[in-house]
Structures are given as structure tokens and as C-alpha cells.
Design a protein around this motif. Structure first.
Motif, short mmCIF file in Angstrom:
data_model
loop_
_atom_site.label_atom_id
_atom_site.label_comp_id
_atom_site.label_asym_id
_atom_site.label_seq_id
_atom_site.Cartn_x
_atom_site.Cartn_y
_atom_site.Cartn_z
N LEU A 146 -10.11 6.22 3.76
CA LEU A 146 -9.54 5.60 2.56
C LEU A 146 -8.02 5.59 2.61
CD1 LEU A 146 -11.80 7.10 -0.26
CD2 LEU A 146 -11.71 4.70 0.45
N ALA A 147 -7.45 6.70 3.07
CA ALA A 147 -5.99 6.77 3.19
C ALA A 147 -5.49 5.74 4.20
CB ALA A 147 -5.56 8.18 3.57
N ALA A 148 -6.24 5.59 5.30
CA ALA A 148 -5.84 4.62 6.33
C ALA A 148 -5.92 3.19 5.78
CB ALA A 148 -6.74 4.76 7.56
N LEU A 149 -6.98 2.89 5.04
CA LEU A 149 -7.09 1.56 4.44
C LEU A 149 -5.95 1.32 3.46
CD1 LEU A 149 -10.93 1.19 3.73
CD2 LEU A 149 -9.64 0.44 5.72
N GLY A 150 -5.66 2.33 2.64
CA GLY A 150 -4.58 2.20 1.68
C GLY A 150 -3.24 1.94 2.34
N PRO A 155 2.28 -3.05 -1.47
CA PRO A 155 2.53 -2.37 -2.75
C PRO A 155 1.91 -3.17 -3.90
CG PRO A 155 4.52 -2.40 -1.42
CD PRO A 155 3.51 -3.27 -0.70
N GLY A 156 1.14 -2.48 -4.74
CA GLY A 156 0.42 -3.15 -5.82
C GLY A 156 -0.89 -3.78 -5.38
N GLY A 157 -1.20 -3.69 -4.08
CA GLY A 157 -2.44 -4.27 -3.57
C GLY A 157 -3.66 -3.47 -3.98
N THR A 158 -4.83 -4.12 -3.92
CA THR A 158 -6.08 -3.53 -4.41
C THR A 158 -7.06 -3.28 -3.26
OG1 THR A 158 -5.95 -4.52 -6.61
CG2 THR A 158 -8.15 -3.96 -5.83
N LEU A 220 -4.07 6.57 -3.88
CA LEU A 220 -4.25 5.32 -4.60
C LEU A 220 -4.57 5.61 -6.07
CD1 LEU A 220 -6.52 3.62 -1.93
CD2 LEU A 220 -4.07 3.25 -2.26
N LYS A 221 -4.37 4.61 -6.91
CA LYS A 221 -4.67 4.76 -8.33
C LYS A 221 -5.98 4.05 -8.64
CE LYS A 221 -3.13 3.55 -12.97
NZ LYS A 221 -2.28 2.64 -13.78
N HIS A 222 -7.01 4.84 -9.03
CA HIS A 222 -8.31 4.25 -9.36
C HIS A 222 -8.15 3.37 -10.60
CE1 HIS A 222 -12.34 4.70 -11.52
NE2 HIS A 222 -12.56 3.88 -10.50
N GLN A 297 -5.56 0.87 -6.62
CA GLN A 297 -4.34 0.13 -6.34
C GLN A 297 -3.34 1.00 -5.61
OE1 GLN A 297 -2.00 -1.22 -9.82
NE2 GLN A 297 -2.53 -3.29 -9.18
N ARG A 298 -2.65 0.40 -4.63
CA ARG A 298 -1.54 1.11 -4.00
C ARG A 298 -0.32 1.04 -4.93
NH1 ARG A 298 1.01 0.51 2.12
NH2 ARG A 298 2.69 2.02 1.79
#
Length: 300
Positions: A146-150, A155-158, A220-222, A297-298
Motif C-alpha cells: 500500500l505504501a509503495a502504491l501510494g 499529491p491529492g491522488g486517490t 494515506l488519508k482514508h 488520498q495522498r
């Protein structure tokens, strides 16, 4: 990259199968496409929701895309976006490119072939929307994934991940043969099989499947959780009936040994085209399944 189509692990998903090391993807592709096409109403619901979460993305990445059915749905749902399908199975991505060309979206459709999530390092620029359907649970360290995907989000991406939900149901509790509750017992065997699959992965990390908490720990922000229903009532179309037949047949091969003799005999009757009680003939067969999507969201 391989992934079954769900927490109910009873059939290959928009990306694939548990025994992925030995799978002939070119041979599997038509089955994978047929299943994803059947699930299109569910994906369209999810994309309508994502369009509110991530309006007008410039780049959409489908992580573990398989043969690209869902990737092409993203191209349709977001007509101004470039879409990249990423997967470890080259033959499936060949099918994805052909599908994109056939649907007239090939000019804004790309593919990345390689192990996930590492191959995402080849992206030309960060993603505004990243979709991972039933692919994370095939990676040993899901939190690190998940961290790698993020890290590949703008920035601001979902990031939207499809994991969990409810197992697919095809049959009434009492089908008139064998013991009532056959599918519930099959699901229990599948859960054990899934746990064994997770335990056998390289670098596997035991994880409480609290996806919002994992997304948060990945930086990330859920932002949302929602489940989507595929509800195909009886009587089924020929395509949906073929899907049920194939799903049960593959289940028989994979977890049949975990059932008792009575349930195995019942399953064999369900799969016998010559038996009036089979799923080939009976009129009470349906498809009912729920898939859960989590978005995060990042930070900008």
C-alpha cells in the motif's frame, strides 16, 4: 501478478488465480474476460462513485489489470484520462491492448508488464487515480505494498482498493439434493485455502484486515468505504450460467478434497450436464455478490 476475483475465492477474477505460477494466461484469458464482462454493472457503479471521489483524473492506473476489461471501463468512465494497465502476465496485457484498440481508446491506453508493485516505477508520471482489485492479497506484505502504491500517486491522488465483501452465492440454501447449506460449507473450506495461500507467500506478514487502518499507516488519508452489489436473479442468461458452472467446477478441483463425501457427491451432480438437478439445467441458479472498495488520498 495474479489475483482471484474476491474474498470469496471461488473463481478467477479480473485478474486471475491463486496457482499463478503454473497458469497458462493465454489459455485463461477468455474465461477472465467473460467473468469481468459479467461483473461490468458492479464496476460501473464503483466508477460512478470514484468519479465523485477523484473527478477528472489525468492518469488512471489499473494495478493487476489482467486482460484489461476493467481498464477499458475506466477509459470509458473517464474519457479525458490516460489509462495504464499493469500486470505480470504479458499475454493478458496483449489482450488488453487489443481490447483498447477495438473499443477506440487505444490512443490513450498503455500497459506495463512486470512484478507489482515494482513495475510502477516505470510510470512516466504519478497517477491521479489508482485501482487495485483483488491483487493486494497476493502480496506478502500488504502494508508495504500500500505504501509503495501510494508513492506512485500524485499529491491529492486517490488509491481505490477492492478487497473483501461477501462471497458469491449461486444457489438456494436447500437445493433439493444433498444436505442444505452446501455453499456455506464450501465457503468455509475456501477460507482455509485462502489462509494457506497467504501463509505460503514470500515475505508474508500476518495482518488484521482493517483496510482503512492499513491505508492510514501507509501514509494515506482514508476517504471512503462502499460496497457494490452484483445481483443477477434467476433465470440466468446463458453467459451467467456458464460463469456459475465454471466457478463451481474450478472450486471442485481446488477445494473439493476439503468437503465430505456427501457434499462432493452433491457437487458432482450439480456439475453433471446430464443430471436434471445440475446447474446446467436448474432454474433457481442466480449470482449475488458484494465487493467492497476502500479509497484513500495522498496528502497534497
Amino acid at each position: 501478478m495474479a489475483h482471484d476475483h474476491h474474498h470469496q475465492h471461488d473463481h478467477p477474477g479480473p485478474g486471475h488465480d491463486h496457482d499463478h505460477a503454473d497458469v497458462d494466461w493465454a489459455d485463461m484469458a477468455p474465461l477472465l474476460e467473460a467473468q469481468a464482462e459479467l461483473y461490468t454493472p458492479l464496476y460501473r457503479q464503483a466508477m460512478a462513485w470514484l468519479a465523485r471521489e477523484a473527478p477528472e483524473p489525468g492518469l488512471v492506473v489499473d494495478v493487476g489489470s489482467g486482460p484489461g476489461v476493467v481498464s477499458c471501463l475506466f477509459a470509458d468512465a473517464f474519457p479525458d484520462a490516460r489509462v495504464v494497465a499493469a500486470d505480470g502476465a504479458g499475454p493478458l496485457l496483449d489482450r488488453a491492448r487489443d481490447r483498447a484498440d477495438r473499443l477506440g481508446v487505444g490512443d490513450r491506453f498503455g500497459t506495463l508488464t512486470g512484478d507489482l508493485p515494482g513495475v510502477l516505477g516505470e510510470l512516466d508520471y504519478p497517477a491521479d487515480l489508482m485501482w487495485a482489485s483483488q491483487s493486494l492479497h497476493h502480496l506478502g506484505d500488504q502494508r508495504a505494498a500500500l505504501a509503495a502504491l501510494g508513492g506512485h500517486l500524485a499529491p491529492g491522488g486517490t488509491l481505490a482498493i477492492l478487497e473483501g465483501g461477501l462471497p458469491a452465492r449461486f444457489l438456494p440454501r436447500d437445493i433439493g439434493i444433498g444436505r442444505p447449506g452446501l455453499q456455506a460449507r464450501m465457503h468455509a473450506v475456501e477460507e482455509d485455502s485462502f489462509a494457506e495461500m497467504r501463509a505460503s507467500l514470500s515475505g508474508t506478514v500476518a495482518e488484521t484486515e482493517d483496510w482503512p487502518a492499513m491505508l492510514t499507516s501507509a501514509g494515506l488519508k482514508h476517504t471512503g468505504t462502499r460496497s457494490f452489489l452484483l445481483d443477477l436473479p434467476a433465470p440466468l442468461t446463458d453467459e451467467a450460467r456458464a460463469y456459475v458452472t465454471t466457478s463451481l467446477s474450478r472450486l471442485r478441483d481446488r477445494v473439493g478434497d476439503g468437503l465430505d463425501a456427501v457434499d462432493r457427491a452433491t457437487l458432482d451432480r450439480l456439475l453433471d450436464p446430464g443430471d436434471e438437478a445440475s446447474v446446467h439445467r436448474r432454474q433457481d441458479v442466480f449470482v449475488l455478490v458484494a465487493h467492497t472498495v476502500y479509497t484513500a488520498q495522498r496528502p497534497s
